[in-house]
Design an enzyme around this catalytic site. Structure first.
Site, PDB file in Angstrom:
ATOM      1  N   THR A   1       6.554 -15.139 -12.753  1.00 24.77           N
ATOM      2  CA  THR A   1       6.995 -15.239 -11.368  1.00 24.77           C
ATOM      3  C   THR A   1       7.779 -16.531 -11.125  1.00 24.77           C
ATOM      4  O   THR A   1       7.460 -17.579 -11.664  1.00 24.77           O
ATOM      5  CB  THR A   1       5.769 -15.227 -10.446  1.00 24.77           C
TER       6      THR A   1
ATOM      7  N   ARG B   1       3.872   0.404 -10.117  1.00 24.38           N
ATOM      8  CA  ARG B   1       2.831  -0.601  -9.873  1.00 24.38           C
ATOM      9  C   ARG B   1       3.390  -1.711  -8.982  1.00 24.38           C
ATOM     10  O   ARG B   1       4.497  -2.189  -9.164  1.00 24.38           O
ATOM     11  CB  ARG B   1       2.368  -1.184 -11.208  1.00 24.38           C
TER      12      ARG B   1
END
Length: 225
Positions: free
Chosen positions: A92, A120
Site C-alpha cells: 500500500t 476481493r
C-alpha cells in the site's frame, strides 16, 4: 489514471463517500480526470510475482510484507542491512498530512494482496479500516493484512482511543498495531499525524518503507526500526 484524484473529487464534488465500478469511471470522466485502460497498471514484474506466488502457494494469497523475513535473514548472514525484497514488497501507498491550520487528511492506494480472489475488497478503500481522518484526533493510513484491519476497524480505532480513552497518538497507534492487530491475525503498520503535527509510524513486520517531511527540514526516510 490517478485514483486518489478521483477519491478527492468524490469527497469535494459529491454528497457521497464511495463510488465504484462503471459509475465511478463515469463520475471521473465528468470531472475531466484522465482515464486509462486497466492494462496501464500492469507491469512485467508484478505479473511474474503473481505467477511465482501461484506456483508456490496455489490459490493462497500472499501479503507483500511476507518477503521481509527471507531478505532480512539473508542480509544478516552477509553482514548487511538490505532493503526489503523487491519481489515481495509492492504494498500500500499511504499518506497523511497536517496543514498550518491543524487540518489533517489521509489518502491510500493499493493493488491489494497478490493472488487474491477477483472481487476481493481490502481495507484501503474503506473509511475507518485502512484510512481515516479527523481534525479532533488524527489522520491515519494503514497497510497490511486487509481482512484484519477491516475486522478491527483499525484506522478509526486509533482515533477512538485518542478521543474516548485519552491516549496519545503514539499510545493509540501502538495499541492498535502491536496489541489489537496481532490478536486478529493481522500484520502490517500505519502512518498517522495529529493536528499538532506529531507523527507515528508503527509496524509489526520486519520493516515498512516510510518517510516524513516538514517545511524547512530535510526529508527523513526509514525501512527498519
Amino acid at each position: 489514471r490517478n485514483p486518489v484524484l478521483a477519491a478527492r473529487a468524490v469527497m469535494l464534488e459529491s454528497p457521497h463517500v464511495l463510488l465504484a465500478g462503471d459509475s465511478a469511471d463515469a463520475f471521473a470522466r465528468e470531472r475531466g480526470l484522465v482515464l486509462v485502460d486497466s492494462a496501464y497498471f500492469g507491469t512485467p514484474e508484478r505479473l511474474e510475482q503473481l505467477r511465482r506466488v501461484q506456483r508456490e502457494r496455489g490459490t493462497a494469497p500472499a501479503l507483500d510484507h511476507d518477503g521481509a523475513d527471507r531478505v532480512a535473514h539473508a542480509a544478516a548472514k552477509a553482514g548487511q542491512h538490505a532493503p526489503l525484497d523487491p519481489d515481495t514488497k509492492h504494498g500500500t501507498v499511504g499518506a497523511v498530512a497536517c496543514d498550518v491550520h491543524g487540518h489533517v487528511a489521509a489518502a491510500s492506494s493499493t493493488g491489494g494482496m497478490t493472488n487474491k480472489r477477483p472481487g476481493r475488497i481490502g481495507d484501503t478503500p474503506i473509511i475507518g479500516a485502512g484510512c481515516y481522518a479527523s481534525d479532533r484526533t488524527a489522520a491515519v493510513a494503514a497497510t497490511g493484512t486487509g481482512e484484519a484491519f477491516l475486522r478491527g476497524v483499525a484506522a478509526y480505532d486509533v482515533s477512538a482511543l485518542m478521543e474516548y480513552a485519552g491516549l496519545s497518538l503514539q499510545q493509540a497507534c501502538a495499541r492498535v498495531i502491536h496489541d489489537k492487530m496481532p490478536a486478529l491475525g493481522g500484520s502490517g503498520g500505519l502512518v498517522a499525524v495529529n493536528a499538532r503535527g506529531e507523527v507515528a509510524m508503527p509496524f509489526n513486520t520486519d520493516g515498512m518503507y516510510r518517510g516524513e517531511v516538514r517545511p524547512g527540514s530535510a526529508p527523513v526516510v526509514s525501512i527498519y526500526r
